[in-house]
Design a protein around this motif. Structure first.
Motif, PDB file in Angstrom:
ATOM      1  N   ARG A   1       0.852  -1.187   0.000  1.00  0.00           N
ATOM      2  CA  ARG A   1       0.000   0.000   0.000  1.00  0.00           C
ATOM      3  C   ARG A   1       0.886   1.233   0.000  1.00  0.00           C
ATOM      4  O   ARG A   1       1.655   1.457   0.932  1.00  0.00           O
ATOM      5  N   LEU A   2       0.799   2.004  -1.056  1.00  0.00           N
ATOM      6  CA  LEU A   2       1.532   3.252  -1.080  1.00  0.00           C
ATOM      7  C   LEU A   2       0.692   4.328  -0.418  1.00  0.00           C
ATOM      8  O   LEU A   2      -0.519   4.370  -0.587  1.00  0.00           O
ATOM      9  N   PRO A   3       1.302   5.189   0.335  1.00  0.00           N
ATOM     10  CA  PRO A   3       0.539   6.205   1.030  1.00  0.00           C
ATOM     11  C   PRO A   3      -0.021   7.230   0.050  1.00  0.00           C
ATOM     12  O   PRO A   3       0.490   7.409  -1.045  1.00  0.00           O
ATOM     13  N   GLY A   4      -1.047   7.906   0.469  1.00  0.00           N
ATOM     14  CA  GLY A   4      -1.618   8.981  -0.317  1.00  0.00           C
ATOM     15  C   GLY A   4      -2.154   8.487  -1.649  1.00  0.00           C
ATOM     16  O   GLY A   4      -2.671   7.382  -1.766  1.00  0.00           O
ATOM     17  N   SER A   5      -2.020   9.296  -2.663  1.00  0.00           N
ATOM     18  CA  SER A   5      -2.595   8.965  -3.959  1.00  0.00           C
ATOM     19  C   SER A   5      -1.687   8.043  -4.762  1.00  0.00           C
ATOM     20  O   SER A   5      -2.050   7.607  -5.831  1.00  0.00           O
ATOM     21  N   GLY A   6      -0.523   7.801  -4.294  1.00  0.00           N
ATOM     22  CA  GLY A   6       0.421   6.988  -5.038  1.00  0.00           C
ATOM     23  C   GLY A   6       1.417   7.856  -5.792  1.00  0.00           C
ATOM     24  O   GLY A   6       2.369   7.347  -6.365  1.00  0.00           O
ATOM     25  N   THR A   7       1.212   9.166  -5.794  1.00  0.00           N
ATOM     26  CA  THR A   7       2.168  10.053  -6.470  1.00  0.00           C
ATOM     27  C   THR A   7       3.212  10.505  -5.460  1.00  0.00           C
ATOM     28  O   THR A   7       3.348  11.679  -5.149  1.00  0.00           O
ATOM     29  N   VAL A   8       3.913   9.553  -4.949  1.00  0.00           N
ATOM     30  CA  VAL A   8       4.881   9.855  -3.905  1.00  0.00           C
ATOM     31  C   VAL A   8       6.218  10.219  -4.536  1.00  0.00           C
ATOM     32  O   VAL A   8       6.657   9.571  -5.468  1.00  0.00           O
ATOM     33  N   GLU A   9       6.811  11.239  -4.057  1.00  0.00           N
ATOM     34  CA  GLU A   9       8.120  11.599  -4.564  1.00  0.00           C
ATOM     35  C   GLU A   9       9.175  11.217  -3.540  1.00  0.00           C
ATOM     36  O   GLU A   9       8.989  11.366  -2.353  1.00  0.00           O
ATOM     37  N   ALA A  10      10.261  10.721  -4.046  1.00  0.00           N
ATOM     38  CA  ALA A  10      11.356  10.384  -3.126  1.00  0.00           C
ATOM     39  C   ALA A  10      12.670  10.762  -3.773  1.00  0.00           C
ATOM     40  O   ALA A  10      12.847  10.601  -4.973  1.00  0.00           O
ATOM     41  N   PRO A  11      13.571  11.279  -3.010  1.00  0.00           N
ATOM     42  CA  PRO A  11      14.883  11.587  -3.556  1.00  0.00           C
ATOM     43  C   PRO A  11      15.653  10.290  -3.823  1.00  0.00           C
ATOM     44  O   PRO A  11      15.187   9.211  -3.474  1.00  0.00           O
ATOM     45  N   THR A  12      16.793  10.382  -4.408  1.00  0.00           N
ATOM     46  CA  THR A  12      17.632   9.227  -4.732  1.00  0.00           C
ATOM     47  C   THR A  12      17.808   8.358  -3.505  1.00  0.00           C
ATOM     48  O   THR A  12      17.963   8.910  -2.423  1.00  0.00           O
ATOM     49  N   PRO A  13      17.955   7.079  -3.788  1.00  0.00           N
ATOM     50  CA  PRO A  13      17.466   6.003  -2.938  1.00  0.00           C
ATOM     51  C   PRO A  13      17.164   6.354  -1.465  1.00  0.00           C
ATOM     52  O   PRO A  13      16.672   7.417  -1.205  1.00  0.00           O
ATOM     53  N   VAL A  14      17.439   5.444  -0.605  1.00  0.00           N
ATOM     54  CA  VAL A  14      17.303   5.754   0.801  1.00  0.00           C
ATOM     55  C   VAL A  14      18.600   6.395   1.259  1.00  0.00           C
ATOM     56  O   VAL A  14      19.495   6.612   0.465  1.00  0.00           O
ATOM     57  N   ARG A  15      18.748   6.640   2.525  1.00  0.00           N
ATOM     58  CA  ARG A  15      19.810   7.541   2.954  1.00  0.00           C
ATOM     59  C   ARG A  15      21.223   7.022   2.716  1.00  0.00           C
ATOM     60  O   ARG A  15      22.144   7.774   2.571  1.00  0.00           O
ATOM     61  N   GLY A  16      21.360   5.729   2.692  1.00  0.00           N
ATOM     62  CA  GLY A  16      22.717   5.193   2.586  1.00  0.00           C
ATOM     63  C   GLY A  16      23.013   4.633   1.219  1.00  0.00           C
ATOM     64  O   GLY A  16      22.607   5.190   0.216  1.00  0.00           O
ATOM     65  N   GLN A  17      23.685   3.527   1.221  1.00  0.00           N
ATOM     66  CA  GLN A  17      24.233   2.998  -0.022  1.00  0.00           C
ATOM     67  C   GLN A  17      23.543   1.707  -0.446  1.00  0.00           C
ATOM     68  O   GLN A  17      24.191   0.710  -0.652  1.00  0.00           O
ATOM     69  N   ILE A  18      22.265   1.719  -0.541  1.00  0.00           N
ATOM     70  CA  ILE A  18      21.602   0.518  -1.050  1.00  0.00           C
ATOM     71  C   ILE A  18      21.131   0.800  -2.466  1.00  0.00           C
ATOM     72  O   ILE A  18      20.546   1.839  -2.745  1.00  0.00           O
ATOM     73  N   SER A  19      21.421  -0.141  -3.345  1.00  0.00           N
ATOM     74  CA  SER A  19      21.104   0.085  -4.756  1.00  0.00           C
ATOM     75  C   SER A  19      19.609  -0.103  -4.986  1.00  0.00           C
ATOM     76  O   SER A  19      18.910  -0.739  -4.199  1.00  0.00           O
ATOM     77  N   ASP A  20      19.151   0.432  -6.089  1.00  0.00           N
ATOM     78  CA  ASP A  20      17.741   0.241  -6.455  1.00  0.00           C
ATOM     79  C   ASP A  20      17.411  -1.242  -6.563  1.00  0.00           C
ATOM     80  O   ASP A  20      16.363  -1.692  -6.099  1.00  0.00           O
ATOM     81  N   GLY A  21      18.328  -1.985  -7.178  1.00  0.00           N
ATOM     82  CA  GLY A  21      18.077  -3.409  -7.378  1.00  0.00           C
ATOM     83  C   GLY A  21      17.900  -4.148  -6.063  1.00  0.00           C
ATOM     84  O   GLY A  21      16.985  -4.946  -5.893  1.00  0.00           O
ATOM     85  N   HIS A  22      18.780  -3.852  -5.121  1.00  0.00           N
ATOM     86  CA  HIS A  22      18.672  -4.490  -3.813  1.00  0.00           C
ATOM     87  C   HIS A  22      17.379  -4.089  -3.118  1.00  0.00           C
ATOM     88  O   HIS A  22      16.687  -4.924  -2.529  1.00  0.00           O
ATOM     89  N   LEU A  23      17.077  -2.823  -3.161  1.00  0.00           N
ATOM     90  CA  LEU A  23      15.885  -2.338  -2.466  1.00  0.00           C
ATOM     91  C   LEU A  23      14.622  -2.999  -3.012  1.00  0.00           C
ATOM     92  O   LEU A  23      13.746  -3.430  -2.252  1.00  0.00           O
ATOM     93  N   ILE A  24      14.578  -3.107  -4.324  1.00  0.00           N
ATOM     94  CA  ILE A  24      13.397  -3.727  -4.937  1.00  0.00           C
ATOM     95  C   ILE A  24      13.329  -5.208  -4.566  1.00  0.00           C
ATOM     96  O   ILE A  24      12.285  -5.722  -4.164  1.00  0.00           O
ATOM     97  N   ARG A  25      14.470  -5.885  -4.686  1.00  0.00           N
ATOM     98  CA  ARG A  25      14.462  -7.322  -4.386  1.00  0.00           C
ATOM     99  C   ARG A  25      14.135  -7.613  -2.926  1.00  0.00           C
ATOM    100  O   ARG A  25      13.567  -8.648  -2.610  1.00  0.00           O
ATOM    101  N   CYS A  26      14.494  -6.691  -2.047  1.00  0.00           N
ATOM    102  CA  CYS A  26      14.229  -6.902  -0.619  1.00  0.00           C
ATOM    103  C   CYS A  26      12.773  -6.664  -0.248  1.00  0.00           C
ATOM    104  O   CYS A  26      12.348  -7.019   0.838  1.00  0.00           O
ATOM    105  N   THR A  27      12.041  -5.994  -1.125  1.00  0.00           N
ATOM    106  CA  THR A  27      10.693  -5.585  -0.734  1.00  0.00           C
ATOM    107  C   THR A  27       9.594  -6.118  -1.637  1.00  0.00           C
ATOM    108  O   THR A  27       8.426  -6.049  -1.286  1.00  0.00           O
TER     109      THR A  27
END
Lengths: 362, 79
Positions: A8-34
């Motif tokens: 469930r994405l919060p709000g309308s789904g038009t969520v903006e986020a800056p480049t990844p999370v705060r540290g050094q996790i790649s997009d690929g890892h983040l997606i695969r983990c979730t």
């Protein structure tokens, strides 16, 4: 965002986020983990073991997996199969080959589900001491899609047999070696990770042993070498283990790895950067033989590692308060929290977990 | 089957590092699906997915071992 349609994405789904999370996790890892298109189940078909390795951290308190737990796992696989792209089943223990019937049962069911869902890729691996991994057993596992194995050696026979012994005390090297030779001589696309432990008491013999292993298996690309220092994982004999001294640890390991490489062996995962432990993945669960759910396979009895239970109908009950800290690295991007979320594990209101364990499994 | 879990109160996960995680941030529903309620993590994952899609990754290819074995098929694979 179709991939996350079950999140469930919060709000309308038009969520903006800056480049990844705060540290050094790649997009690929983040997606695969979730993503909910991946389900990683680490199954303990038995927590009994025919070995009594001197460095073992397990207490063998639960034996063969309860039939209702097996039914629960199969039901969970059935429930989830349709939406999965990747069903990854890891066999762990105890010694998983003491419960071959459970493995056969679950994998046959998983293969059946995979055949009904063309998008579903089924893959499976096993951490085994290989004492029972005869050619016949290996071929059966291969047919069941168990294609990746981690097998540990603690040096040449006379040294290995001081550490990795049967419950009755006898040595195990000769049988494991014969089984490895039998596997090498089979055809097929599989992967054997030879985990070689280096300690103070086998240090001198190691160059010759690594050469022997490399000459025997190094020419076969299906074998890879994981040369690691013997580590403390929380077992009762930890204080007495001949752990490599920090003054020469890295140099020793580097030298042995280079030696293996020079002799044609393929090395596994060096250096392992940006490693994200399965325990930090939101789609990975350990199912104990009694139906308990854990996140980590090392600190099995730690209260923070008891995150829930599976039910016979395949539903899982997970305590979100216990789950969240395991995934904290996804938020912080902290390399240590991602590589080993058990380190410095703190739950709100709970005492800090002080157990220090290395990154990898046994 | 959708989770029957109650919708948690919204909170600003970025505003307070000391409370980066709370019990309502993530859960696994009874089907074993991960549910993310943490606003920041949701947004981060959504952004990661959007970037991957924009780069032409169909996100269906997953790596065999996490070791990048599908990299030839999937140049965007970052593992």
């Amino acid at each position: 965002v179709h991939l996350l349609s079950k999140n469930r994405l919060p709000g309308s789904g038009t969520v903006e986020a800056p480049t990844p999370v705060r540290g050094q996790i790649s997009d690929g890892h983040l997606i695969r983990c979730t993503t909910n298109h991946i389900l990683h189940l680490i199954l303990l078909p038995t927590e009994a073991c025919n070995f009594r390795c001197i460095y073992c951290y397990e207490d063998f308190r639960f034996s063969r997996m309860e039939p209702w737990v097996v039914r629960g796992i199969k039901a969970l696989v059935s429930r989830r199969a349709e939406g999965l792209y990747d069903l990854w089943i890891s066999w762990f223990g105890g010694e998983p080959l003491l419960a071959k019937g459970v493995i056969d049962d679950v994998m046959t069911h998983a293969m059946d589900q995979a055949s009904k869902n063309s998008d579903l890729m089924l893959r499976s691996d096993m951490t085994t001491n290989a004492y029972l991994l005869s050619k016949e057993t290996f071929l059966r596992l291969y047919a069941l899609k168990v294609r990746r194995f981690q097998i540990t050696l603690d040096g040449p026979e006379h040294l290995h047999d001081q550490k990795r012994v049967l419950a009755g005390g006898r040595g195990t090297f000769q049988r494991i070696w014969e089984n490895l030779l039998g596997i090498r001589d089979t055809r097929g696309d599989f992967s054997i990770m030879l985990r070689i432990h280096v300690a103070e008491d086998n240090l001198e013999a190691m160059p010759e042993f690594v050469e022997r292993c490399a000459e025997t298996f190094g020419g076969d690309p299906r074998f890879e070498f994981l040369i690691r220092a013997l580590s403390r994982y929380g077992g009762p004999n930890d204080p007495n283990l001949p752990i490599l001294g920090p003054e020469h640890r890295d140099a020793v390991l580097t030298r042995l790895r280079q030696l293996a490489k020079d002799r044609g062996a393929r090395l596994a995962g060096y250096p392992k950067t940006n490693y994200v432990c399965y325990a930090a993945h939101g789609n990975s669960l350990v199912v104990r033989s009694n139906g308990r759910l854990n996140k980590c396979t090392v600190a099995l009895e730690n209260p923070e590692n008891q995150v829930g239970t599976i039910r016979e109908d395949g539903r899982v009950l997970v305590d979100s308060a216990k789950l969240a800290p395991w995934m904290r690295g996804l938020m912080s991007g902290d390399a240590t929290e991602l590589a080993c979320p058990m380190k410095n594990h703190v739950r709100s209101g709970a005492a800090p977990v002080t157990l220090e364990i290395p990154v990898a499994k046994r | 089957m959708p989770s029957k879990r109650k919708k948690p109160k919204k909170k600003d996960a970025l505003s307070n590092d000391d409370q980066l995680w709370c019990t309502e941030d993530v859960n696994i529903d009874d089907e074993g699906n991960l549910r993310i309620y943490n606003t920041y993590l949701c947004a981060a994952v959504a952004a990661a997915v959007a970037r991957a899609r924009a780069a032409g990754n169909n996100l269906k290819i997953v790596c065999e071992t996490g070791g990048g074995t599908d990299r030839e098929q999937n140049p965007q694979c970052t593992c």
